[in-house]
Design a protein around this motif. Structure first.
Motif, mmCIF file in Angstrom:
data_model
loop_
_atom_site.group_PDB
_atom_site.id
_atom_site.type_symbol
_atom_site.label_atom_id
_atom_site.label_comp_id
_atom_site.label_asym_id
_atom_site.label_seq_id
_atom_site.Cartn_x
_atom_site.Cartn_y
_atom_site.Cartn_z
ATOM 1 N N TRP A 145 -3.588 -9.423 -0.989
ATOM 2 C CA TRP A 145 -3.342 -8.105 -0.401
ATOM 3 C C TRP A 145 -2.032 -7.503 -0.904
ATOM 4 O O TRP A 145 -1.945 -6.291 -1.125
ATOM 5 N N SER A 146 -1.013 -8.326 -1.097
ATOM 6 C CA SER A 146 0.260 -7.814 -1.629
ATOM 7 C C SER A 146 0.065 -7.238 -3.026
ATOM 8 O O SER A 146 0.639 -6.201 -3.367
ATOM 9 N N THR A 147 -0.739 -7.917 -3.826
ATOM 10 C CA THR A 147 -1.029 -7.411 -5.172
ATOM 11 C C THR A 147 -1.720 -6.058 -5.108
ATOM 12 O O THR A 147 -1.349 -5.113 -5.829
ATOM 13 N N LEU A 148 -2.715 -5.951 -4.240
ATOM 14 C CA LEU A 148 -3.425 -4.681 -4.088
ATOM 15 C C LEU A 148 -2.503 -3.584 -3.555
ATOM 16 O O LEU A 148 -2.525 -2.445 -4.049
ATOM 17 N N PHE A 149 -1.675 -3.921 -2.569
ATOM 18 C CA PHE A 149 -0.770 -2.923 -2.000
ATOM 19 C C PHE A 149 0.263 -2.446 -3.025
ATOM 20 O O PHE A 149 0.604 -1.258 -3.060
ATOM 21 N N LEU A 150 0.788 -3.380 -3.829
ATOM 22 C CA LEU A 150 1.724 -2.981 -4.883
ATOM 23 C C LEU A 150 1.063 -2.036 -5.867
ATOM 24 O O LEU A 150 1.693 -1.089 -6.357
ATOM 25 N N TRP A 151 -0.198 -2.295 -6.162
ATOM 26 C CA TRP A 151 -0.937 -1.412 -7.085
ATOM 27 C C TRP A 151 -1.182 -0.045 -6.451
ATOM 28 O O TRP A 151 -1.078 0.988 -7.117
ATOM 29 N N LEU A 152 -1.454 -0.022 -5.152
ATOM 30 C CA LEU A 152 -1.740 1.243 -4.467
ATOM 31 C C LEU A 152 -0.501 2.140 -4.378
ATOM 32 O O LEU A 152 -0.627 3.377 -4.441
ATOM 33 N N VAL A 153 0.676 1.546 -4.243
ATOM 34 C CA VAL A 153 1.883 2.366 -4.072
ATOM 35 C C VAL A 153 2.593 2.611 -5.390
ATOM 36 O O VAL A 153 3.599 3.334 -5.417
ATOM 37 N N SER A 154 2.129 1.993 -6.481
ATOM 38 C CA SER A 154 2.808 2.151 -7.781
ATOM 39 C C SER A 154 2.469 3.503 -8.415
ATOM 40 O O SER A 154 1.487 4.145 -8.056
ATOM 41 N N TYR A 183 -7.488 -10.816 8.283
ATOM 42 C CA TYR A 183 -7.330 -10.756 6.833
ATOM 43 C C TYR A 183 -8.358 -9.904 6.109
ATOM 44 O O TYR A 183 -8.264 -9.755 4.889
ATOM 45 N N MET A 184 -9.308 -9.335 6.838
ATOM 46 C CA MET A 184 -10.281 -8.445 6.212
ATOM 47 C C MET A 184 -10.324 -7.091 6.909
ATOM 48 O O MET A 184 -10.041 -6.053 6.300
ATOM 49 N N ALA A 185 -10.669 -7.104 8.196
ATOM 50 C CA ALA A 185 -10.865 -5.844 8.917
ATOM 51 C C ALA A 185 -9.561 -5.055 9.057
ATOM 52 O O ALA A 185 -9.507 -3.858 8.728
ATOM 53 N N LEU A 186 -8.508 -5.708 9.532
ATOM 54 C CA LEU A 186 -7.245 -4.989 9.752
ATOM 55 C C LEU A 186 -6.629 -4.445 8.457
ATOM 56 O O LEU A 186 -6.196 -3.287 8.423
ATOM 57 N N PRO A 187 -6.548 -5.229 7.366
ATOM 58 C CA PRO A 187 -5.994 -4.650 6.128
ATOM 59 C C PRO A 187 -6.801 -3.463 5.598
ATOM 60 O O PRO A 187 -6.216 -2.475 5.131
ATOM 61 N N LEU A 188 -8.127 -3.542 5.661
ATOM 62 C CA LEU A 188 -8.950 -2.428 5.180
ATOM 63 C C LEU A 188 -8.743 -1.183 6.032
ATOM 64 O O LEU A 188 -8.602 -0.068 5.514
ATOM 65 N N LEU A 189 -8.715 -1.368 7.351
ATOM 66 C CA LEU A 189 -8.452 -0.227 8.234
ATOM 67 C C LEU A 189 -7.022 0.278 8.041
ATOM 68 O O LEU A 189 -6.768 1.487 8.140
ATOM 69 N N GLY A 190 -6.087 -0.635 7.763
ATOM 70 C CA GLY A 190 -4.704 -0.224 7.520
ATOM 71 C C GLY A 190 -4.578 0.643 6.286
ATOM 72 O O GLY A 190 -3.818 1.625 6.276
ATOM 73 N N LEU A 227 8.355 1.708 -1.187
ATOM 74 C CA LEU A 227 8.735 0.585 -0.340
ATOM 75 C C LEU A 227 8.292 0.812 1.104
ATOM 76 O O LEU A 227 7.779 -0.102 1.764
ATOM 77 N N TYR A 228 8.470 2.018 1.594
ATOM 78 C CA TYR A 228 8.068 2.349 2.971
ATOM 79 C C TYR A 228 6.561 2.247 3.124
ATOM 80 O O TYR A 228 6.051 1.665 4.098
ATOM 81 N N GLN A 229 5.817 2.783 2.165
ATOM 82 C CA GLN A 229 4.357 2.702 2.211
ATOM 83 C C GLN A 229 3.891 1.254 2.127
ATOM 84 O O GLN A 229 2.947 0.849 2.827
ATOM 85 N N PHE A 230 4.533 0.469 1.274
ATOM 86 C CA PHE A 230 4.174 -0.942 1.139
ATOM 87 C C PHE A 230 4.417 -1.692 2.446
ATOM 88 O O PHE A 230 3.607 -2.540 2.849
#
Length: 421
Positions: A412-421, A338-345, A363-366
């Motif tokens: 993480w979903s919130t952050l990912f949605l923000w990153l791909v928006s 929940y920390m290392a893998l998402p950051l590296l991802g 959607l693909y990036q998310f």
């Protein structure tokens, strides 16, 4: 562009009676408020599907308790067989057939590579954790499996299509998003199945201690070594013994029945239907002559998602019995997942986007990003049971991992949605 917009809003905000600092603070507060409200909308969008999954999983856990006994261990085994052999293949075949074409597959080639990198990085981090925490030998297989294999199939199959339906979603039109989300999740599940029963299975087999007791030839070599002179042992036999061990560890054939699981076969069938125009026209569409076959399979596949969540909740009750696993190992697994893998991802996916490897579909990036933030895969339970390498400890790790995932997946979903928006 941003500076010009800010300056124009600043001029509209100011008048001759306002002081410079007062106007600047007013505009800055408005922008901050808009940012916070936008972030809150994304948080709600991400949290609602996860809350839905959590509530259904709680129902599954309640039905699996000894007091109720409806979803006991034997019942879960039978339900798992139905999902494994009927629901999942039908769901994956129909969604792949509906959304995948040869052109779309050319854009999705990075997804299997992304999952492979995910598994490799997870196993490397598990190796580091084992040496830092000095994990017992009998638990190495559990740590390798939980850090390497994520639940990128079943969980994404539930979460991502549900997020498409939320009002604050930035993943595209709800109907189109939902169909493609199912296709991406199905492709993730098929790729994950292959990787689990090839890459992860062999790591578990090699690192588990019980498998050594089954290698009669290896034990025979060790007994012969003890009878030879020490000089001969050191110079000739030990290198040969190490080579023999390496060959025996990797020469055991991969179980093709598990590698080509029904879910993988369902994806292959759906892919063939989708990319062959003649078959696609015959099965998909309002005027397709074989449409009843596709509709029946679609109806059958709708039973997969609720069944998967109920079983997930029921399986987590095993962790309530406890075990002797050190809490530091549990914390280590949670930090990796929940920390290392998402950051590296994020670094890997953003790097691929920068290089033009990944196309601009949010959607693909998310989906690619979410593959790094999920809890351990439930399928590794059968591997651990096969080698008797810490079943009780695995149940405790699962209980903690899925309990913490209710929070981490939302963030993480919130952050990912923000990153791909």
């Amino acid at each position: 562009m941003v500076c010009a917009l800010f300056f124009s809003e600043f001029l509209e905000c100011c008048n001759v009676h306002d002081e410079f600092i007062v106007c600047f603070n007013r505009l800055n507060n408005n922008l901050l408020l808009d940012f916070i409200m936008g972030l809150w909308d994304l948080f709600v969008t991400a949290s609602v599907p996860i809350l839905n999954v959590l509530l259904v999983a709680i129902v599954g856990a309640f039905l699996a308790t000894n007091h109720i006994g409806i979803l006991g261990e034997e019942t879960r085994k039978h339900l798992n067989n139905v999902v494994f052999y009927a629901f999942n293949p039908a769901l994956e075949a129909t969604n792949m057939a509906r959304t995948i074409t040869m052109e779309s597959m050319a854009l999705l080639w990075f997804m299997p590579l992304n999952l492979l990198l995910n598994f490799i990085i997870g196993s490397m981090l598990a190796w580091i954790l084992i040496h830092i925490a000095k994990a017992p030998t009998r638990l190495r297989a559990v740590i390798f499996a939980t850090c390497s294999a994520g639940n990128v199939g079943n969980l994404l199959l539930v979460l991502i299509p549900a997020m498409c339906k939320e009002k604050g979603s930035t993943l595209g039109p709800p109907d189109v998003c939902h169909n493609y989300a199912l296709a991406y999740a199905c492709l993730s599940m098929a790729t994950c199945t292959v990787l689990q029963w090839s890459y992860v299975f062999n790591i578990v087999r090699i690192s588990s201690t019980s498998i050594k007791h089954k290698m009669n030839h290896e034990h025979a070599l060790e007994e012969n070594i003890s009878l030879l002179p020490k000089s001969c042992t050191n110079e000739m036999v030990i290198p040969l013994n190490k080579f023999e061990r390496l060959l025996m560890k990797f020469s055991r054939a991969i179980d093709l029945k598990k590698l080509f699981a029904p879910s993988t076969i369902g994806v292959i069938i759906g892919f063939i239907i989708g990319v062959v125009p003649q078959i696609r026209k015959a099965m998909i569409g309002e005027n397709a002559p074989l449409r009843p076959i596709h509709d029946s399979a679609t109806l059958l596949g709708k039973g997969a998602i609720p069944s998967l969540i109920l079983m997930m909740g029921g399986n987590l009750t095993k962790g309530l019995r406890g075990s002797e696993i050190k809490f530091s190992l549990i914390i280590g697994v949670l930090l990796i997942r929940y920390m290392a893998l998402p950051l590296l991802g994020i670094a890997i996916v953003k790097g691929a986007i920068h290089l033009g490897i990944v196309h601009s579909d949010p959607l693909y990036q998310f989906t690619l990003l979410m593959q790094y933030a999920v809890p351990p895969a439930m399928n590794i339970t059968s591997m651990i049971q096969m080698f008797d390498a810490g079943v009780g400890e695995l149940a405790v790790i699962f209980l903690w991992a899925y309990a913490v995932a209710a929070v981490t997946l939302t963030l993480w979903s919130t952050l990912f949605l923000w990153l791909v928006s």
